[in-house]
Every structure is written in structure tokens, then in C-alpha cells.
Design an enzyme around this catalytic site. Sequence first.
Site, PDB file in Angstrom:
ATOM      1  N   HIS A  73       0.866  -1.185   0.000  1.00  0.00           N
ATOM      2  CA  HIS A  73       0.000   0.000   0.000  1.00  0.00           C
ATOM      3  C   HIS A  73       0.897   1.227   0.000  1.00  0.00           C
ATOM      4  CE1 HIS A  73      -3.160   2.794   0.677  1.00  0.00           C
ATOM      5  NE2 HIS A  73      -2.676   3.180   1.839  1.00  0.00           N
ATOM      6  N   ASP A  94       1.160   5.053  -0.265  1.00  0.00           N
ATOM      7  CA  ASP A  94       0.476   6.337  -0.184  1.00  0.00           C
ATOM      8  C   ASP A  94       1.134   7.362  -1.093  1.00  0.00           C
ATOM      9  OD1 ASP A  94      -1.579   5.942   1.814  1.00  0.00           O
ATOM     10  OD2 ASP A  94       0.067   5.576   3.190  1.00  0.00           O
ATOM     11  N   HIS A 151      -6.240   9.760  -0.589  1.00  0.00           N
ATOM     12  CA  HIS A 151      -6.950   9.769   0.686  1.00  0.00           C
ATOM     13  C   HIS A 151      -6.164  10.376   1.837  1.00  0.00           C
ATOM     14  CE1 HIS A 151      -4.991   5.758   0.391  1.00  0.00           C
ATOM     15  NE2 HIS A 151      -4.744   5.926   1.655  1.00  0.00           N
ATOM     16  N   ASP A 210      -7.679   1.548   2.320  1.00  0.00           N
ATOM     17  CA  ASP A 210      -7.286   2.471   3.384  1.00  0.00           C
ATOM     18  C   ASP A 210      -8.187   3.679   3.593  1.00  0.00           C
ATOM     19  OD1 ASP A 210      -5.667   3.231   5.512  1.00  0.00           O
ATOM     20  OD2 ASP A 210      -4.305   4.382   4.270  1.00  0.00           O
TER      21      ASP A 210
END
Length: 1037
Positions: A98, A100, A473, A222
Site C-alpha cells: 500500500h 500512499d 486519501h 485504506d
Amino acid sequence: MDADTPPSGVRAGRGQGAAGPWTISSALLPLLPPLFFLFLLLVAPGAQAAGYEVSGARERKRPRAEGKPGVGSGDRVCSTCPTVQPDMINVHLVAHTHDDVGWLKTVDQYFYGIDNDVQHAGVQYILDSVISSLLAEPTRRFIYVEMAFFSRWWHQQTNATQEVVRNLVRQGRLEFANGGWVMNDEAATHYGAIIDQMTLGLRFLEDTFGNNGRPRVAWHIDPFGHSREQASLFAQMGFDGFFFGRLDYQDKWVRKKQLRMEQVWRASASLKPPAADLFTSVLPNMYNPPMNLCWDVMCVDKPIVEDPRSPEYNAKELVDYFLKLATVQSGYYRTNHTIMTMGSDFQYENANMWFKNLDKLIHLVNAQQQANGSHVNVLYSTPACYLWELNKANLTWSAKQDDFFPYADGPHQFWTGFFSSRPGLKRYERLSYNFLQVCNQLEALAGPAANVGPYGSGDSAPLNEAMAVLQHHDAVSGTSRQHVADDYARQLAAGWGPCEVLLSNALARLSGSKEEFAFCRWLNISVCPLSQTAEIFQVTIYNPLGRKVEWMVRLPVSKHIFLVKDPNGTVIPSDVVTMPSSDRQELLFSASVPALGFSIYSVTQVPGQSPQAHTSKPRSQKSSSRILTIQNEYIRARFDPDTGLLVELENMDQKLLLPVRQAFYWYNASTGNYLSDQVSGAYIFRPNRQEPLLVSRWAQIHLVKKALVQEVHQNFSAWCSQVVRLYPGQRHLELEWTVGPIPVGDGWGKEVISRFDTELETKGLFFTDSNGREILERRRNYRPTWVLNMTEPVAGNYYPVNSRIYITDGKAQLTVLTDRSQGGSSLKDGSVELMVHRRLLKDDRRGVGEPLLENGSGSGLWVRGRHLVLLDKARTAAVRHRLQAEKELLAPQVVLAQGSGTPYHPGVKPRRQFSGLRRELPPNVHLLTLARWGRETLLLRLEHQFAVQEDMVGNLSSPVTLDLRNLFSAFTITDLKETTLAANQLRASASRLQWTVNTDEGHTPKSSPFQLDPASVTLQPMEIRTFLASVQWEKDG
């Protein structure tokens, strides 16, 4: 283990991301000889979940062929999913990272692995390592999500490495999930921006890998809560399913108990099923590996030691643990398939550590089938292959029709603060969306001349990419560190520049005059050097809507009187207003601008004359017998002359009178108490008491009344003020608020709200939009799908408000439109509140590691914004708020010039007015997208912007049919192809997995044969139709 608790060894934190300018670095250096790579690629069994082709002795079954723009469905390459055991529990291991796109570090810092003392993360090394590890063992699989990173990495690779990766993708060993530029937030994002960022990422995959690279599943592991509109958009993009990690802790407990961790989300109340139906799966462990099974370089869990002679031998213990874990986890799901996420934030930088242990785990667990009769089968898999197995089970699934907001990861821990965090960045993002649509439209209308012209090279791509990054996000959500938020703003600013060049080229071509164009980026603070210094200038107003608009232009000017002429040379009414707070002057005039076009007005200073001073009424002047009002032909607003507060609103046209008291309050941010040590922070909203404190019980006021505007200027404190405004013809009341810098010297973090109190009997109900589109009913202290134990009566009733919130008693409706995403609620009947700003002294312990202070230049950030208040009869309210929200989102773009330009083409007379449409669009049709797609191709999206039965008086909720032939004046459509929402599949050949829902009474709606007739394009309520149009531009002149 709780879904939101990191597994042992996983670095605590929350992860997020962004994108930026690409640079070239060294190519991937394989760890194994190239010939060995080639051998592996030739013999690997492959597994493209996207194709859903099943290997082994199983039945081969595929959905109907799905085409892509420009490529027939017969050209689609299908590979295979891994073989499963039908009579066993099949554990699908999903290796993933994941990444970001910005959070604790900037996008570039994350990509290059800079500042690893802040967070150990280097995406370029992750991808290098994963590719090498996939090549080392043909059964391994991996999924990747964020195209902002992958595209950057891809462009730095050699041709040989790119071909290796293409083969991995073709075989399904490297699979893309989601495929957007980022994994976007779902609370603070507008649906138009979501569609744009998904289109950008999916187009990269289509251009790079063809149909092999098309993701089949949405993967939002997420984001902090999930919107219904997001699911609807994913369904319309053609995704077969949706996987996410975060949901309310109470909701998850109930779902596990009721075996509802997976169901079909019916994500639209207007679109006919299954158009917006989306199979939705809640991941068992958020997105982390199970406890004790994290084998990343950042983890501390023990590797598998299978040598019984070693004193560290632990293979049997781990296998027994895994078998129990798989059995327990599968008990919460309805089929004999279960999924385990093997990865977390920025993991797999040393992918060999992960894969070597997963190889051992698979071998050891599956060996137990023969040794001990185990009924657990474990395999490398992907979300798409897992989903395919669920679909084959032919079960009937329950349906969900609400959303997953608000999200709480424990008692007193509601993630509702980020709905309002960093309001300045939220506004900049929304303003940039407006500017990007203007940029895209003018690029489409002007054709190639917009990109190369007298002002240089114009380009919409940098702003398009920056806007895509902002949807991440941890970007528009306001949940990054301060220096990362600054970098997000930097990317937006950098994207505006090439678009300004593009606008200049396009306006010069379309108007026929080359001017020295000036763009005033600081009009929100009444600063524009050209209008404040020039004696003569011209104002070009571009309207991005498909209908004519009347727009009040406000420009800062010097202390003079000005003459304003319309495009025909006729003098029109204008006013100069002196601002009480600053003694600055603003010129006002009403502009009429045609659909998808511009009007050019000229402004000339009148020598020797200065404007009259404004009329003011200080608050100390008491006159309780005198009524203090502002009004136009439709709206009257009354203020208490003693307190200066708004107390009454009247819609004279509809004969509605409603007592409304508006004031500013602030919640004292919790720093923890005896119930919980949870504090308010960037993510979490937790006030220390339920009742907020008034900023001030009264406001010092100044009254301004001119022919073109009536205003009440309210000053509540040194850090809170507001202008309540009415223009002629306006059917809403405008409240322009200014808040900040919020004082925190008293040691109290503050969360500031604007609250409207009325006498409406609302019975605990209020309504909010979902990403600016469909409307959802909210009920105080209630959740539709489980019995709520409410631990935070304020924060637990906050919901994301992307564009509007309203209350109604069934007869009258009070609607508040916002100019950015905010958190809002109705905490008592007849009341509406919106959080406009927050400044906090504590970190909420969700990974950011710094408080939400936003110091700005030192003392704090001040923010300006607008709320539009509409009072209507309930039956007609939707028409007002739908059309006004559209005008707010896509406001006209103002461009200035000295007005002494030269002809674009000698001998061709310049034009001072232009429309890109030959006929206006109907009121219920919104031009969502008009943008360049290729050399002679445009992307066109048309949207029905009303829901079923929303317009209860007229026909705006009815289907509407358009004739696209000769609709546009700047170009002719020569060919038209309809696609799915993200423009990566032809609609005629697209298909999705079908699911049986328990509300469908045993029948699945059948789709009618698809035909496209450009002369008759029908839009159903809330339908978006997407087209790729081949065009020929009109010749100059």
C-alpha cells in the site's frame, strides 16, 4: 484481531500518497540472468484474474467478451487463475503493497526513498524488487494499485525490462487492482474529480498493457469510510467487485456474526439494477497480514524455519497456527474461499523476504493435506481470482443501500474530523477542478491551436495529474503532514501555469485577437494588479456550463468611477463598492455569458470622479423599532438590530417565512478524559463537551446597499467575520465567512462551526449529498444496518458534506450549499451546522505524528469561504439546489487584458462573444466532461443531474433525449463511440460478473441490445454516458 490494529511487526501507521514530475533514473537490474527470465516467462502457468480463464480440469467459463476503445474483444488476451480445491477451504494469499501518494513524506520523497528516518519507504525499490522476485518463481503473484507511482517507475525502465513486465502482466502474475492514479478519498472528493483521476490511471494501463492491464476489481483498502456514490461510479466503470479494509468496529462485529462480510452494494436509488450494483467484500484484517505472519524488512515476526535440527525450528507451530487462523476466518464468510492480505504500507522493498516465507508457508500447509488430512488449501492469488470463485458459487447475496459513514475504529474514536481538516487546501482543490474543466473545454474547442500558439506551449496534463494526486486519501482529506500539504498545493500551482498558457492560446484563436492576458489568482482576497492599476481594460468571462449564465463580476479597482460596456458596446449598469473591512474598492457588473462560451466586456475609468462612500450602521446604534433587512425581488433577510445576527429568511416568491438564527460557535477539542484518552486530531473529531461555545453573542455590523448588491458585514471577533449578501435576481442568500487565525494561546484547540437554527420539525432527519451527486437520508443517533451504541453524540452524528446539506419538515426546506467539502450535521431538530475551520494542539495518534496547527505565516491560517442558503417549498427545492450547485462547481472563469491586442488572423474581425454550442443543453443535463483525448478525438460525458422523482412539480426528473449531431459549433463530430464511465472499454462489448441479490425476487434484469444513435441519445435520471468522439475542427474565421 481488531481490523484496525496493525499486526505484530508491522510498523504502526496509516499510509497515503501523491504524484509529481517524472525523471529518468537507472533501469531495473535483474537479480537473475536474462535467459533464465525468458525461460520462466515461457513456462510460467500464468494467471490473469482479469480474464477469468480457469486452469486445470475445471470448467472453463468466462463472462461475455469485453472490448476496449479501438480494439475488438477478440484481441483480448486471457490467461488463467490458479487451481483451487473444491472440497477444501481455499486461502487466497494476496501479496501487495500500500503506497500512499504522499502522507508523512511527499510524493517524490516516497518514490525515491528520501528521508527514510521519517518513514522507511522507497517505491522505486519496491517495484524493482517485486519484479525480480516474481521472475524467480513462476507461481508467485503480486498486485499493484497506484498509477501515480507505477507510471513514473515504468518510464524509467529500459525497453527490455518493460517487455519483461508486459509478460508478467499478460500471464496475470503481476495484476493491477483499482488502477486509478491514486486510491482516492471517499468523503472529501467530488464525483467529477474521482472520475477524472480514475480515467487518468486506467488510460495509462490501457495504453501500456492493453486489455491485459485492465483491473477487474476496485481496491480501497485504506480510505476512512466509504461512500455510496463511489461504489456507483466503480460499477459504472465496469468493475466486477470492490474490496475495502476500514469499516466501523460495531458494523464489522455485526457483519461477522451475520455472515455479511460480503454482499452486493445497490449504490443508486435512481439507476436501474444492476447498473450501480457492486459486489463488495470487507477484508478480514483491514489490509495487513495476520498477526505473526509479517515477513517484511520492517517487521519483527520470525521467519519460517523448517529445519527440525535448528533450535529456531518453528514450522510446525506456524503451520498449526495458520490452519486454525484459516478455519476461524473462513467462518465469517459464506463460501469455502477466504482471502488474506500479505503486505502493508510500503512493504516489499526486499520482496524476497516476503516471497521466500510465503513459498514455505504454501508448501508446508498444503503438505498437511496428505499428511494429516487437512482441509485447508493455500495458494498465491489475486482479488480478481478470489472474486471469480465467489461468483462461481452461485449464491444469493444480501443488498446494502446506504453507505459506510461515519467510520469509527473504537469507542469515542470517530474519524469525522478529516471531513473539515485543512479547509484552505480543500477549497484550492475545488477551485482547481473548476479551472481544469475550463482548461479541458477550451483545449477541446480550440483544437491544436490551444497547445501551440502565440503564448507558447499550453498543456492540460500537469494540472490533470496534480488534481489526480489531490484526490488521494491523505491529500484532499487534509490528513498529511504540513510539508506534504504544502507540496500538494505546490503541485496544483505548477499545474495552473501551463493551463493559463493554453487558455491564452485558445481565447486568442476563438476571439480572433491576441491580447496580453492576465489571470488574477487572488480575487478571493480582492487582489488583481491589472484591474487595480489600469485605466482601461477588458474582461473576458468564460462559462463552462451548457446553459447561459448571468454572473456578477467583482474586481478590485482604484478609487474611481468606471464605465462598463457589454460585447455589443452598450453601456451597462455597474457599481463601485467600498469594503468596510479594508477600505478597498470593488467594481461590480452583471455579465451575461452564453453556453460553453465567453463574453468580452470593456471597462474604462471615468476621469475626475470617485465612488460615494458606503452606508454603514454600527452595532451600538440601537433602534429596535427599525427592521434591518436586505432584499431583492425574491429573497428578504432580516437581522436583529441589537445583536446584528441573521434572524429571519423569507422567500417572497413562494410566500415562505422562516425564523433562522445563524451564528458561529466553536467546540473545545478534547485532550482526553476519564472515558477515553482519545483526542481531536487531523482524522478524529472529539469535542470535550456536547454544547459548543459562541464565538460572540453579537456582531458589529455595517450595511451596504447599492443598486447591484445589498450586504450586511458582520464582525464577530478579531478572527471571525462574515458578509451576508444579495444580488438582484438571486434566489439564495450568500454568506461569505472569514475565519482565522484561530487563537490557541489559551491552550484550547478549537473546531469552528457555522450553525443555522430554525423551528422546522425535522424528526431527527437531515440529508447530505454523496460526493456531490445523489442524496442520502441521515438520522441522528442511528445506523440503518445495525443497532448503534453511540459513544460520541456530536462526532458520531457528523457526515461528509461535499456540496449540500438540508433539513425539511415536508413543507419547507432549508438547504445550505458549500464551496468545498466540510463536515456537517443536524444535532437537534431544525438545526444545521457545518465545520468551517479547525486548529488543534494534539496529534490523534493515527500516524501523522504532528498536530493540525496550520501555522501559515506564524500565527495561524485564515480561511475564507461561502455558504449559499436556499429556502424553498420541499416539492420544488431540488430544482433550486441542483442547478445552483452546478453553477457553484463550474463558476465562470475571468480573464483580464489591456484590450489593445492584434488580430489573430489579418483581415478577420475579432468577436467579442462566442458559444461552443449551437443550442443550449436542457436544465437537467450537465456537461460533465469535454476534453482532448487524441489528435482528432475528444472525450465527452453527458450527465442527467436529477434523481428519480426529485423534481416533483416539473419534468426535470424524466428521461431526456439529445441530438448530438451539430450540437457543437467549434467542431463537427465525424464518429462517435460509447464507452464505460472511465473510457477504457467500449460499452457495446463490455460486461461484468452478474450476482443474484435477495431483493430481486429471483430474476435478474436483462440488458437490451446496445445501439448508439447520435441523433437520439437518451439519459435516464442520474445516468452518465461517456463517448469518444472523432472530430474535425472548424477553420479559423
